[in-house]
Design a protein around this motif. Structure first.
Motif, PDB file in Angstrom:
ATOM      1  N   GLY A 102      49.857  -6.922  82.912  1.00 42.77           N
ATOM      2  CA  GLY A 102      49.378  -7.189  81.565  1.00 42.77           C
ATOM      3  C   GLY A 102      49.570  -6.028  80.610  1.00 42.77           C
ATOM      4  O   GLY A 102      50.026  -4.950  80.981  1.00 42.77           O
ATOM      5  N   GLY A 103      49.239  -6.283  79.361  1.00 40.68           N
ATOM      6  CA  GLY A 103      49.335  -5.266  78.324  1.00 40.68           C
ATOM      7  C   GLY A 103      49.809  -5.862  77.019  1.00 40.68           C
ATOM      8  O   GLY A 103      49.542  -7.036  76.730  1.00 40.68           O
ATOM      9  N   CYS A 127      53.062 -12.822  71.780  1.00 42.23           N
ATOM     10  CA  CYS A 127      52.951 -12.109  73.056  1.00 42.23           C
ATOM     11  C   CYS A 127      54.068 -12.578  74.001  1.00 42.23           C
ATOM     12  O   CYS A 127      54.187 -13.770  74.272  1.00 42.23           O
ATOM     13  N   CYS A 142      48.108 -12.220  82.697  1.00 45.73           N
ATOM     14  CA  CYS A 142      47.815 -11.969  81.293  1.00 45.73           C
ATOM     15  C   CYS A 142      49.112 -11.853  80.494  1.00 45.73           C
ATOM     16  O   CYS A 142      49.812 -12.833  80.341  1.00 45.73           O
ATOM     17  N   ASN A 143      49.482 -10.673  80.014  1.00 50.57           N
ATOM     18  CA  ASN A 143      50.742 -10.574  79.279  1.00 50.57           C
ATOM     19  C   ASN A 143      51.911 -11.015  80.168  1.00 50.57           C
ATOM     20  O   ASN A 143      52.885 -11.604  79.678  1.00 50.57           O
ATOM     21  N   GLN A 172      52.052 -14.662  79.852  1.00 51.15           N
ATOM     22  CA  GLN A 172      52.633 -15.003  78.542  1.00 51.15           C
ATOM     23  C   GLN A 172      54.154 -14.876  78.595  1.00 51.15           C
ATOM     24  O   GLN A 172      54.889 -15.731  78.065  1.00 51.15           O
ATOM     25  N   HIS A 216      42.734 -10.917  85.763  1.00 48.12           N
ATOM     26  CA  HIS A 216      43.425  -9.729  86.289  1.00 48.12           C
ATOM     27  C   HIS A 216      43.049  -9.407  87.733  1.00 48.12           C
ATOM     28  O   HIS A 216      42.122  -8.635  87.972  1.00 48.12           O
TER      29      HIS A 216
HETATM   30  N1  LIG Z   1      45.478  -7.744  78.796  1.00 46.95           N
HETATM   31  C1  LIG Z   1      46.570  -8.308  78.363  1.00 46.95           C
HETATM   32  O1  LIG Z   1      47.574  -8.411  79.058  1.00 46.95           O
HETATM   33  C2  LIG Z   1      46.571  -8.784  76.941  1.00 46.95           C
HETATM   34  C3  LIG Z   1      47.685  -9.726  76.660  1.00 46.95           C
HETATM   35  C4  LIG Z   1      47.938  -9.933  75.164  1.00 46.95           C
HETATM   36  N2  LIG Z   1      48.319  -8.731  74.539  1.00 46.95           N
HETATM   37  C5  LIG Z   1      46.708 -10.565  74.551  1.00 46.95           C
HETATM   38  O2  LIG Z   1      45.941  -9.890  73.907  1.00 46.95           O
HETATM   39  O3  LIG Z   1      46.479 -11.725  74.732  1.00 46.95           O
END
Ligand SMILES: NC(=O)CC[C@H](N)C(=O)O
Length: 227
Positions: free
Chosen positions: A51-52, A61, A88-89, A92, A197
């Motif tokens: 993620g990130g 994203c 998460c990311n 996405q 996560h």
């Molecule tokens: N923690 C993450 O991976 C965040 C994913 C993406 N940036 C969001 O805010 O949805």
């Protein structure tokens, strides 16, 4: 026998690659760093997309990340059966890359959410969830602004009827995801994406709500050893 090798991808803006690599090592595998700009999967046995805020979440994203040189290699490899987990990311990016159907949109209520979340395991028939029990409730951290899973009615019906909803939010839907969906898989079950996560829930020492995340990594290791 040499250790299974799990690639951990870093894009500019990735946050969770170090935790992901640590979780991979705790499970007994080798964590292999993969860089977004390389056309090289380094012969890994599986890939973790952490993620990130890759490429600053610009456009949407994951919308730019999916065109990175590494993804150019990863997309056909995943279609050929390479196990891939995106959290998460990472989830996405998998949707933007069309390795998984649907999209992650702004949370209902428009707030960024950061909290521990109960999740029900709906399928243990994927490469990454075999070590759970069907219907098991687990607790994992969530932290996202764009986690509302959406798909058209036909896609949703197919996901449900084919048993491809892997995780559902329990005890309340944090972001307005359709059908309370927290994670899904592709038809073959080798590609899994989820908003929570697991890599942040592998060690008691960190004050994590659980160590339930460990099962993702033990699941994939068993799969690789028995392959
Ligand atoms: N923690 C993450 O991976 C965040 C994913 C993406 N940036 C969001 O805010 O949805």
């Amino acid at each position: 026998m040499s250790a299974a090798r799990v690639g951990v991808v870093t894009f500019p803006g990735t946050l969770d690659d170090q935790d992901a690599a640590r979780a991979v090592r705790l499970a007994g595998a080798e964590a292999v760093p993969l860089w977004h700009a390389d056309h090289d999967l380094k012969g890994v046995d599986a890939v973790f997309l952490p993620g990130g805020f890759s490429y600053g979440d610009y456009l949407r994203c994951g919308a730019i990340s999916r065109f990175s040189p590494l993804m150019t290699e990863l997309i056909p490899a995943a279609r050929s059966g390479l196990p891939v987990l995106g959290t998460c990311n990472g989830f996405q990016i998998l949707c933007e890359a069309h390795l998984l159907p649907g999209a992650l949109t702004r949370n209902e209520g428009l707030h960024y959410i950061c909290r521990d979340q109960r999740i029900r395991v709906e399928s243990t028939r994927t490469a990454w969830t075999a070590d759970f029990a069907d219907g098991q409730e687990i607790v994992l951290p969530i932290k996202h602004g764009e986690g509302r899973y959406v798909a058209d009615a036909e896609t949703l019906a197919a996901l449900e009827s084919e048993g491809r909803v892997v995780f559902r939010y329990a005890g309340g839907n944090p972001n307005g995801s359709l059908n309370d969906i927290a994670g899904i898989t592709n038809e073959a079950g080798n590609v899994v994406g989820l908003m929570p996560h697991p890599e942040h829930a592998v060690e008691d020492l960190t004050g994590a709500p659980s160590v339930d995340g460990r099962h993702f990594f033990t699941s994939i290791l068993k799969r690789l050893v028995n392959a």
